[in-house]
Design an enzyme around this catalytic site. Structure first.
Site, PDB file in Angstrom:
ATOM      1  CG  HIS A   1      30.481  39.372  40.313  1.00 16.84           C
ATOM      2  ND1 HIS A   1      30.430  38.231  41.079  1.00 16.84           N
ATOM      3  CD2 HIS A   1      31.717  39.382  39.743  1.00 16.84           C
ATOM      4  CE1 HIS A   1      31.580  37.586  40.965  1.00 16.84           C
ATOM      5  NE2 HIS A   1      32.378  38.268  40.168  1.00 16.84           N
TER       6      HIS A   1
ATOM      7  NE  ARG B   1      31.701  35.105  34.894  1.00 19.43           N
ATOM      8  CZ  ARG B   1      32.124  36.087  35.687  1.00 19.43           C
ATOM      9  NH1 ARG B   1      32.144  35.926  36.984  1.00 19.43           N
ATOM     10  NH2 ARG B   1      32.506  37.232  35.169  1.00 19.43           N
TER      11      ARG B   1
ATOM     12  CE  LYS C   1      26.031  15.113  24.863  1.00 23.43           C
ATOM     13  NZ  LYS C   1      26.054  14.263  26.055  1.00 23.43           N
TER      14      LYS C   1
ATOM     15  NE  ARG D   1      40.939  37.780  37.190  1.00 21.05           N
ATOM     16  CZ  ARG D   1      42.106  38.399  37.190  1.00 21.05           C
ATOM     17  NH1 ARG D   1      42.502  39.043  38.246  1.00 21.05           N
ATOM     18  NH2 ARG D   1      42.869  38.369  36.122  1.00 21.05           N
ATOM     19  CB  THR D   2      34.771  34.486  39.648  1.00 14.49           C
ATOM     20  OG1 THR D   2      34.970  35.855  39.334  1.00 14.49           O
ATOM     21  CG2 THR D   2      33.546  34.353  40.525  1.00 14.49           C
TER      22      THR D   2
END
Lengths: 302, 153
Positions: A131, A103, A82, A53-54
């Site tokens: 946030h 994020r 990697k 949703r973000t």
């Protein structure tokens, strides 16, 4: 106020005046939904943990402003598996975009990315730390619903010990000198260091265990989820999870309340409450788009 | 007479810097933190010397190098009451108490295992919120630390 090139990392970095300026810009984008003033601009979303949703909210915002989005959200297919360092990933990505939205599960990762990157960085959640686009969305919702943010008399309820949204929003409201009520069981109270930080703004703080006792002193009830994974004792979780059930009994006793929730909810607000006129949590979620448009376009200097 | 005997025990310096009244148990750590400021100079480190004020104390004498108080302040976190002395011609020309800087860089490790500084090559950085009792905030994860939380690198 010029935000060009600035990073959006933590609510602690913003003054009351800057917050109000951002909300004013959000209000502009709420009225002017689409434009092409970010055409030719590219936003990279660098998601090291999933948050649909973000990410969608950021991508919609950029798309409606005419910009392009580069997604680096599938960690499994990129070079991170990697063994590429976060530093090198950011140095690579910055060459492809004008803005990075990040994020990351580790706390402080967004601040670190912002120090590495030469383009502006917006924090879309760094573990249980910050946030900020969520916090600005909550603030914008308060302003829009109450007409003026200074009318806010908020009560937070639920898991206040670990709730990132509660910590950030209470800090922002303290900058406005607003009173705050915290409602939680003893074991999930606000961390003491945060209470002390809030007290440094000389605001009125009340800690209480019952919603009913304080419901007439507040106009916003901000509900958060009590998370099962926080409990080592699951019996304790079973005891606490239903304590603050928001249902029609509560809303009919206190019809003046407006109910907010950062979503997703898991049973703490009964679906029957959705029809209550004070249930504003879905509108709150939708407000994320104009707020993110404001943040994106401000840091790009547009 | 007693004063004189003390200066006999400790090699006096003609020109340089003396950091005195370091708590005895952190003298070596203080040397470790400050070492880079004067790595080419002759230095004497003393520890467990008797002190009226502290019981036991440590000191660092650096011959020939003047380090700045800002550099010396790096050890204020472990030696808050230490004194900073500049010596010229065998005399103390400046004496002051160390002051905690606003930001403590590099010497501490963030005790929060989820902090990015424990997972990436980020230098640590802590903001001093309050000196007494000590309260710091990690620049990255924003957690608040008390004195009992301190972990040195």
């Amino acid at each position: 106020m010029n935000f060009k090139g600035r990073d959006i990392i933590s609510i602690r970095d913003f003054s009351k005046e800057e917050i109000l300026f951002i909300l004013e810009r959000a209000s502009f984008f709420d009225k002017n939904k689409t434009s092409d003033h970010l055409k030719e601009k590219v936003m990279a979303t660098l998601f090291f943990e999933p948050s649909t949703r973000t990410r969608l909210s950021f991508e919609t915002s950029m798309a409606q402003l005419g910009g392009k989005v580069l997604s680096f959200d599938d960690v499994n297919s990129s070079s991170i598996v990697k063994g590429e360092s976060l530093h090198d990933t950011v140095k690579m990505v910055e060459g492809y975009c004008d803005l990075i939205v990040v994020r990351h599960p580790k706390e402080g990762a967004a601040r670190y990315v912002a120090e590495v990157a030469s383009v502006p960085v917006i924090n879309a959640g760094d573990g249980s730390n910050q946030h900020p686009s969520q916090t600005f969305t909550d603030l914008y919702t308060l302003q829009k619903e109450l007409g003026d943010i200074s009318k806010t008399k908020i009560g937070f309820v639920g898991d206040l010990k670990y709730g990132r949204t509660v910590h950030s929003l209470s800090l922002a409201l303290a900058k406005f000198g607003l009173p705050i009520v915290f409602i939680s069981p003893k074991s999930l109270r606000m961390p003491q260091d945060l209470i002390e930080e809030l007290q440094s703004f000389n605001i009125k703080i009340i800690e209480e265990e019952s919603i009913e006792k304080v419901a007439n002193d507040i106009n916003i009830l901000y509900v958060t989820r009590i998370q099962k994974e926080r409990f080592s004792d699951l019996l304790e979780y079973e005891r606490l999870k239903g304590v603050y059930q928001i249902d029609l009994d509560l809303t009919s006793s206190f019809p003046h309340l407006k109910i907010m929730h950062p979503l997703p909810r898991v049973g703490e607000i009964s679906p029957e409450v959705d029809g209550f006129e004070g249930a504003i949590y879905f509108r709150q979620a939708h407000n994320g788009v104009p707020v993110r448009k404001a943040l994106i376009s401000m840091v790009l200097g547009k | 007479m007693i004063e004189k005997r003390k200066t006999m025990e400790i090699p006096a310096i003609e020109y340089g810097t003396v950091i005195d009244h370091i708590p005895a148990d952190v003298t070596l750590r203080a040397m470790d933190i400050l070492g880079d400021s004067f790595h080419n100079y002759t230095a004497t480190l003393g520890t467990n010397f008797p002190s009226k004020r502290m019981g036991k104390k440590g000191f660092i004498k650096i011959e020939g190098a003047v380090i700045s108080q800002d550099q010396a302040n790096k050890i204020a976190i472990i030696a808050p009451k230490a004194t900073f002395n500049l010596i010229k011609d065998g005399k103390v020309i400046k004496k002051s108490t160390l002051e905690l800087p606003d930001i403590i860089e590099e010497i501490l490790k963030c005790p929060n295992p989820e902090c990015i500084t424990n997972h990436a090559q980020a230098k640590t950085n802590f903001h001093v919120l309050k000196e007494e009792p000590l309260s710091l905030r990690c620049h990255y994860c924003e957690r608040t630390l008390q004195r009992t939380d301190l972990v040195f690198k």
